[in-house]
Design an enzyme around this catalytic site. Structure first.
Site, PDB file in Angstrom:
ATOM      1  N   HIS A 162      19.736 -41.723  18.036  1.00 45.74           N
ATOM      2  CA  HIS A 162      20.067 -41.307  19.418  1.00 45.74           C
ATOM      3  C   HIS A 162      18.947 -41.621  20.406  1.00 45.74           C
ATOM      4  CE1 HIS A 162      23.763 -39.445  18.177  1.00 45.74           C
ATOM      5  NE2 HIS A 162      23.164 -38.589  17.378  1.00 45.74           N
ATOM      6  N   ASP A 196      26.298 -42.945  10.689  1.00 46.95           N
ATOM      7  CA  ASP A 196      26.170 -41.530  11.063  1.00 46.95           C
ATOM      8  C   ASP A 196      27.465 -41.095  11.763  1.00 46.95           C
ATOM      9  OD1 ASP A 196      23.700 -39.359  11.722  1.00 46.95           O
ATOM     10  OD2 ASP A 196      25.339 -39.309  13.171  1.00 46.95           O
ATOM     11  N   HIS A 198      27.869 -39.394  14.323  1.00 51.59           N
ATOM     12  CA  HIS A 198      27.771 -39.492  15.789  1.00 51.59           C
ATOM     13  C   HIS A 198      27.475 -40.929  16.229  1.00 51.59           C
ATOM     14  CE1 HIS A 198      26.426 -35.343  14.677  1.00 51.59           C
ATOM     15  NE2 HIS A 198      27.302 -35.022  15.618  1.00 51.59           N
ATOM     16  N   ASP A 285      26.310 -36.902   7.875  1.00 52.51           N
ATOM     17  CA  ASP A 285      27.190 -35.943   8.555  1.00 52.51           C
ATOM     18  C   ASP A 285      28.635 -36.438   8.618  1.00 52.51           C
ATOM     19  OD1 ASP A 285      26.160 -37.855  10.282  1.00 52.51           O
ATOM     20  OD2 ASP A 285      25.388 -36.419  11.751  1.00 52.51           O
TER      21      ASP A 285
HETATM   22  C1  SP5 Z   1      20.998 -37.509  14.246  1.00 48.79           C
HETATM   23  C2  SP5 Z   1      22.186 -36.626  14.559  1.00 48.79           C
HETATM   24  O1  SP5 Z   1      23.085 -36.498  13.733  1.00 48.79           O
HETATM   25  N1  SP5 Z   1      22.163 -35.962  15.703  1.00 48.79           N
HETATM   26  C3  SP5 Z   1      23.252 -35.147  16.087  1.00 48.79           C
HETATM   27  C4  SP5 Z   1      22.959 -34.240  17.232  1.00 48.79           C
HETATM   28  C5  SP5 Z   1      24.179 -33.453  17.601  1.00 48.79           C
HETATM   29  N2  SP5 Z   1      23.866 -32.367  18.439  1.00 48.79           N
HETATM   30  C6  SP5 Z   1      24.986 -31.846  19.172  1.00 48.79           C
HETATM   31  C7  SP5 Z   1      25.703 -30.779  18.430  1.00 48.79           C
HETATM   32  C8  SP5 Z   1      27.009 -30.429  19.091  1.00 48.79           C
HETATM   33  C9  SP5 Z   1      27.422 -29.068  18.626  1.00 48.79           C
HETATM   34  N3  SP5 Z   1      28.820 -28.976  18.372  1.00 48.79           N
HETATM   35  C10 SP5 Z   1      29.108 -27.889  17.473  1.00 48.79           C
HETATM   36  C11 SP5 Z   1      30.307 -28.153  16.634  1.00 48.79           C
HETATM   37  C12 SP5 Z   1      30.292 -27.234  15.447  1.00 48.79           C
HETATM   38  N4  SP5 Z   1      31.499 -27.348  14.703  1.00 48.79           N
HETATM   39 ZN    ZN Z   2      24.817 -37.462  13.401  1.00 43.55          ZN
END
Ligand code: SP5
Ligand code: ZN
Length: 341
Positions: A162, A196, A198, A285
């Site tokens: 990110h 990943d 995301h 993840d």
């Molecule tokens: C490296 C990496 O995987 N970074 C991910 C960062 C995500 N942070 C945002 C989390 C959003 C929270 N949403 C909660 C959903 C729970 N079910």
């Molecule tokens: Zn991630």
């Protein structure tokens, strides 16, 4: 298989994170993640766990803007000097620039807002040192495959995908995979595949206009998932990089079959690019049991992903990204790496 790991990640251990709605949560990107993976790797006879070499700042500055790296380097020390009426924990700003606001303020909190795109990358005492240790793991793995190893695993923490040229967020400060890929690109043609959960918005930012590196990312549809503003299918690169970035957004509940079908599309693109090296941003993840994920990818699915990537037969650097189901992380990683070992 060579595995590069540094204990310096322990210096970075934020006490909390803020979720949507202002919820304080324990920091999911925590040191225990590495303990779990390391202990699983130590049980494998194929894993050779090594300390990374120190590559210095040059490879970092070849990817990230110098003013941003300077901010990361000096921010915490400056933060200790700032007078506040509240107890100071990690450096985390509350003001961010909307589109069109381009001034970089002098104040520390102003600059923090300027360089951060969310609330999940607080800076504490050891953050910069940990981020550099993580980069050195990725670069050491890159050097191993450049030197003829068929694969290497960089057990990076904090993660990197990110982090862009001049921003941190999403638990990421320096883009380990991008720095390693850029370093490798001086040796031969490189492709990056980001698995990943995301979207790899930082990697996308770094290579978007480059004609020499193919970047592919399979992830949850940003229309419904973090990082929301990046990772759509119509973002395909610009300028010299036109056509050399591809996003594969997938819906919530994506299962093994759907995932492997998207992976198949990326493999076709990878083969026709014919890179000399492959860098995999490996976030676990995507696993069905992940607290941040919605996919239904099973351990068998992870085994298949590893097998198909290994079958490409390319010198491959696997770089650790996210993955927050600590109890499952060790076995997920050994399963992913199995066919490379
Ligand atoms: C490296 C990496 O995987 N970074 C991910 C960062 C995500 N942070 C945002 C989390 C959003 C929270 N949403 C909660 C959903 C729970 N079910
Ligand atoms: Zn991630």
């Amino acid at each position: 298989m060579q595995v590069y790991y540094s204990n310096t990640h322990r210096l970075h251990n934020p006490p909390f994170e803020l979720f949507d709605g202002g919820q304080h949560m324990p920091y999911l990107e925590n040191p225990e993640r590495m303990e779990r993976i390391l202990s699983a790797l130590k049980q494998q006879d194929w894993a050779e766990i090594l300390e990374p070499e120190n590559f210095g700042l040059d490879p970092v500055l070849a990817v990230h803007d110098a003013d941003y790296v300077d901010f990361l380097r000096t921010a915490y020390e400056e933060w200790t000097q700032v007078k506040t009426t509240y107890e100071k924990k990690a450096l985390l700003p509350a003001t961010f620039p909307p589109r069109g606001w381009s001034h970089r303020p002098k104040s520390l909190l102003g600059r923090a807002g300027y360089y951060m795109f969310d609330l999940s990358a607080p800076i504490m005492d050891g953050t910069y040192q940990a981020a550099l240790g993580s980069v050195n793991c990725a670069l050491s793995g890159a050097k191993a495959i450049a030197g003829g190893k068929s694969s290497a695993f960089a057990l990076c923490r904090p993660p990197g995908h990110h982090a862009g040229k001049s921003f941190c967020g999403g638990y990421c400060y320096l883009n380990n995979a991008a720095i390693a890929a850029n370093w490798l690109s001086a040796v031969g043609k490189v492709a990056i595949l980001d698995i990943d959960y995301h979207a790899g918005n930082g990697t996308q930012d770094i290579f978007y206009e480059r004609g020499d590196v193919l970047t592919l990312s399979i992830h949850a549809d940003p229309d419904a998932e973090y990082p929301a503003f990046c990772g759509y299918a119509d973002e395909t690169g610009a300028g010299q990089g036109s056509g050399l970035h591809r996003n594969f957004p997938l819906p919530a509940e994506t299962d093994d079959a759907q995932y492997l079908s998207a992976l198949g599309e990326t493999l076709t693109l990878l083969r026709s690019f014919s890179p000399a090296f492959l860098v995999v941003s490996a976030g676990m993840d995507l696993y069905s049991g992940d607290p941040l994920g919605t996919f239904k990818v099973t351990r068998e699915g992870i085994r298949q992903i590893g097998a198909r990537l290994a079958a490409l037969g390319l010198p491959t650097l696997i770089v650790m990204e996210g993955g927050y189901n600590n109890a499952a992380l060790g076995e997920n990683i050994t399963t992913l790496l199995e066919k490379f070992s």
